[in-house]
Design an enzyme around this catalytic site. Structure first.
Site, PDB file in Angstrom:
ATOM      1  N   ASP A  73       8.870 -39.265  40.952  1.00 13.60           N
ATOM      2  CA  ASP A  73       9.116 -40.559  40.337  1.00 13.60           C
ATOM      3  C   ASP A  73       8.984 -40.367  38.861  1.00 13.60           C
ATOM      4  O   ASP A  73       7.600 -40.511  38.596  1.00 13.60           O
ATOM      5  CB  ASP A  73       8.856 -41.576  40.980  1.00 13.60           C
ATOM      6  CG  ASP A  73       9.382 -42.989  40.583  1.00 13.60           C
ATOM      7  OD1 ASP A  73       9.781 -43.117  39.417  1.00 13.60           O
ATOM      8  OD2 ASP A  73       9.768 -43.906  41.429  1.00 13.60           O
ATOM      9  N   SER A 120      17.471 -34.738  33.984  1.00 12.81           N
ATOM     10  CA  SER A 120      18.959 -35.314  34.452  1.00 12.81           C
ATOM     11  C   SER A 120      18.851 -36.474  35.191  1.00 12.81           C
ATOM     12  O   SER A 120      19.334 -36.564  36.430  1.00 12.81           O
ATOM     13  CB  SER A 120      19.953 -34.225  35.266  1.00 12.81           C
ATOM     14  OG  SER A 120      20.816 -34.642  35.454  1.00 12.81           O
ATOM     15  N   LEU A 121      18.003 -37.352  34.610  1.00 16.81           N
ATOM     16  CA  LEU A 121      17.957 -38.877  35.231  1.00 16.81           C
ATOM     17  C   LEU A 121      17.979 -39.850  34.374  1.00 16.81           C
ATOM     18  O   LEU A 121      17.665 -39.644  33.069  1.00 16.81           O
ATOM     19  CB  LEU A 121      16.529 -38.605  36.046  1.00 16.81           C
ATOM     20  CG  LEU A 121      15.320 -38.557  35.237  1.00 16.81           C
ATOM     21  CD1 LEU A 121      14.568 -39.671  34.869  1.00 16.81           C
ATOM     22  CD2 LEU A 121      14.244 -37.386  36.094  1.00 16.81           C
ATOM     23  N   LEU A 170      20.301 -35.254  29.420  1.00 14.80           N
ATOM     24  CA  LEU A 170      21.579 -35.822  29.231  1.00 14.80           C
ATOM     25  C   LEU A 170      21.534 -37.119  28.799  1.00 14.80           C
ATOM     26  O   LEU A 170      20.898 -37.972  29.136  1.00 14.80           O
ATOM     27  CB  LEU A 170      22.058 -35.907  30.814  1.00 14.80           C
ATOM     28  CG  LEU A 170      23.013 -34.630  31.364  1.00 14.80           C
ATOM     29  CD1 LEU A 170      23.841 -34.167  30.658  1.00 14.80           C
ATOM     30  CD2 LEU A 170      21.830 -33.331  31.878  1.00 14.80           C
ATOM     31  N   TYR A 172      24.231 -40.130  26.422  1.00 14.13           N
ATOM     32  CA  TYR A 172      25.627 -40.614  26.558  1.00 14.13           C
ATOM     33  C   TYR A 172      26.107 -41.459  25.093  1.00 14.13           C
ATOM     34  O   TYR A 172      25.038 -42.021  24.583  1.00 14.13           O
ATOM     35  CB  TYR A 172      25.537 -41.755  27.675  1.00 14.13           C
ATOM     36  CG  TYR A 172      27.108 -42.345  27.815  1.00 14.13           C
ATOM     37  CD1 TYR A 172      28.360 -41.513  27.959  1.00 14.13           C
ATOM     38  CD2 TYR A 172      27.439 -43.701  28.122  1.00 14.13           C
ATOM     39  CE1 TYR A 172      29.572 -41.745  27.819  1.00 14.13           C
ATOM     40  CE2 TYR A 172      28.522 -44.250  27.831  1.00 14.13           C
ATOM     41  CZ  TYR A 172      29.876 -43.408  27.897  1.00 14.13           C
ATOM     42  OH  TYR A 172      30.841 -44.007  28.120  1.00 14.13           O
ATOM     43  N   TYR A 182      28.093 -50.691  29.222  1.00 12.91           N
ATOM     44  CA  TYR A 182      26.754 -49.982  29.417  1.00 12.91           C
ATOM     45  C   TYR A 182      25.663 -50.593  28.807  1.00 12.91           C
ATOM     46  O   TYR A 182      24.930 -50.445  27.927  1.00 12.91           O
ATOM     47  CB  TYR A 182      26.883 -48.726  28.531  1.00 12.91           C
ATOM     48  CG  TYR A 182      26.073 -47.523  29.002  1.00 12.91           C
ATOM     49  CD1 TYR A 182      26.483 -47.049  30.303  1.00 12.91           C
ATOM     50  CD2 TYR A 182      25.093 -47.078  27.955  1.00 12.91           C
ATOM     51  CE1 TYR A 182      25.647 -45.696  30.426  1.00 12.91           C
ATOM     52  CE2 TYR A 182      24.181 -46.035  28.444  1.00 12.91           C
ATOM     53  CZ  TYR A 182      24.487 -45.426  29.741  1.00 12.91           C
ATOM     54  OH  TYR A 182      23.774 -44.286  29.990  1.00 12.91           O
ATOM     55  N   GLY A 221      32.167 -39.324  37.688  1.00 15.08           N
ATOM     56  CA  GLY A 221      32.031 -40.276  38.708  1.00 15.08           C
ATOM     57  C   GLY A 221      30.972 -40.002  39.633  1.00 15.08           C
ATOM     58  O   GLY A 221      30.809 -39.787  40.964  1.00 15.08           O
ATOM     59  N   SER A 222      29.600 -39.697  39.053  1.00 11.50           N
ATOM     60  CA  SER A 222      28.485 -39.514  39.954  1.00 11.50           C
ATOM     61  C   SER A 222      28.065 -40.741  40.610  1.00 11.50           C
ATOM     62  O   SER A 222      28.325 -41.807  40.232  1.00 11.50           O
ATOM     63  CB  SER A 222      27.190 -38.969  38.963  1.00 11.50           C
ATOM     64  OG  SER A 222      27.050 -40.218  38.025  1.00 11.50           O
TER      65      SER A 222
END
Ligand code: NAD
Length: 286
Positions: A73, A120-121, A170, A172, A182, A221-222
């Site tokens: 976590d 990637s979270l 990652l 955006y 968003y 579309g994850s």
């Protein structure tokens, strides 16, 4: 020598983390995972039952394998940071050693030095709320899970990384452009992530001789994206307006990640690289 990679943020075969794992294995790397604690049980069960077998297939016919799978976590740095209600939560209580520093210790013990670190979270509990309605708590939670988590990982994993190694995350484009929907401070978190990528590239570059980059991905579309609610509209918008009119495949991001994490990109650091069919370059919707 095969490169050793640790990827945080895989909990099914639909997201970017999985595709990055695949691209790295195609390139000969050994991959271990950090899976969000509440998602670990279902991930391991699905994995054992063969639910991912089709998407585990590599081009040589073999199935992708993970060397180690750790509960993780990224919102907690040390066990002392874990509040009582989380420590005793039934989804967490059965697992141990899942804070960022503890996972780094386990990786060092089991694997030794690594070459590749992937973040990637993201998580924003109020992502569906406009910024104007976002609480301080929700905003800070988005920044904690989605931006500080990278800082924490580079702090703890940096010392375990071989010189010439590389980190990727990652992001955006809501960091730079207004993307209504968003919300919850997620746009702020991505802006922080991109800025931190530059500063970490400098600091970890000097200290550990590793590179730090981020990929600004187009819509996919994850599971995480579906939670935001407007992903189908985003995919459609991108299809209609991007220079390249096709749906983005996660493996396209995986392949660029494999490039940025490889010696082919040895001169690239602190960079935000778009993998979005070029959508970011448009100035006018078509
Ligand atoms: P995903 O659901 O596959 O990945 C997100 C992962 O984060 C999940 O596995 C989840 O379990 C994990 N996670 C959440 N909170 C965590 C925590 N506290 N500690 C550890 N793990 C945690 O979805 P994805 O879309 O592939 O997301 C991966 C990254 O790509 C994210 O940073 C996301 O913002 C970014 N991204 C996604 C899109 C998109 O359209 N899907 C576009 C641009 C960027």
């Amino acid at each position: 020598r095969g490169k050793k990679a640790f990827i945080a943020g895989v909990a099914d075969d639909q997201g970017f983390g999985w595709a990055i794992a695949k691209a790295l294995q195609e390139a000969g790397a050994e991959v271990s995972l950090g899976v969000w604690v509440p998602a670990l049980n279902i991930f391991e069960t699905s994995y054992r039952r063969g639910k991912f077998d089709e998407s585990r297939k590599l081009s040589n016919g073999k199935l992708m394998e993970f060397k180690h799978i750790y509960p993780m976590d990224a919102v907690f740095d040390t066990f002392a940071d874990v509040p009582e209600d989380v420590a005793t939560n039934k989804r967490y209580a059965g697992n141990s050693g899942w804070t960022v520093s503890e996972v780094a210790e386990r990786v060092e013990k089991d694997i030794g030095k690594i070459d590749i670190l992937v973040h990637s979270l993201a998580n924003g509990p109020e992502v569906v709320k406009p910024l104007l309605e976002t609480s301080r708590k929700g905003y800070l939670a988005a920044l904690s899970a989605s931006a500080y988590s990278l800082v924490s990982m580079v702090q703890r994993f940096g010392p375990l990384m071989n010189q010439g190694g590389a980190v990727i995350s990652l992001t955006y484009n809501a960091s730079n452009r207004i993307i209504p929907g968003y919300g919850g401070g997620m746009s702020s978190a991505k802006a922080a992530l991109e800025s931190d990528t530059r500063v970490l590239a400098y600091e970890a570059g000097r200290k550990y001789k590793i590179r730090v980059n981020t990929i600004s991905a187009g819509p996919l579309g994850s599971r995480a994206a579906k939670a935001i609610g407007f992903i189908d509209d985003m995919i459609k918008y991108s299809y209609e307006n991007a220079p390249i009119q096709k749906e983005l495949d996660a493996i396209e991001v995986g392949n660029v990640a494999a490039f940025l994490l490889s010696p082919l990109a040895s001169g690239v650091t602190g960079h935000t690289m778009f993998v979005d069919n070029g959508l970011n370059t448009m100035g006018l919707a078509t």
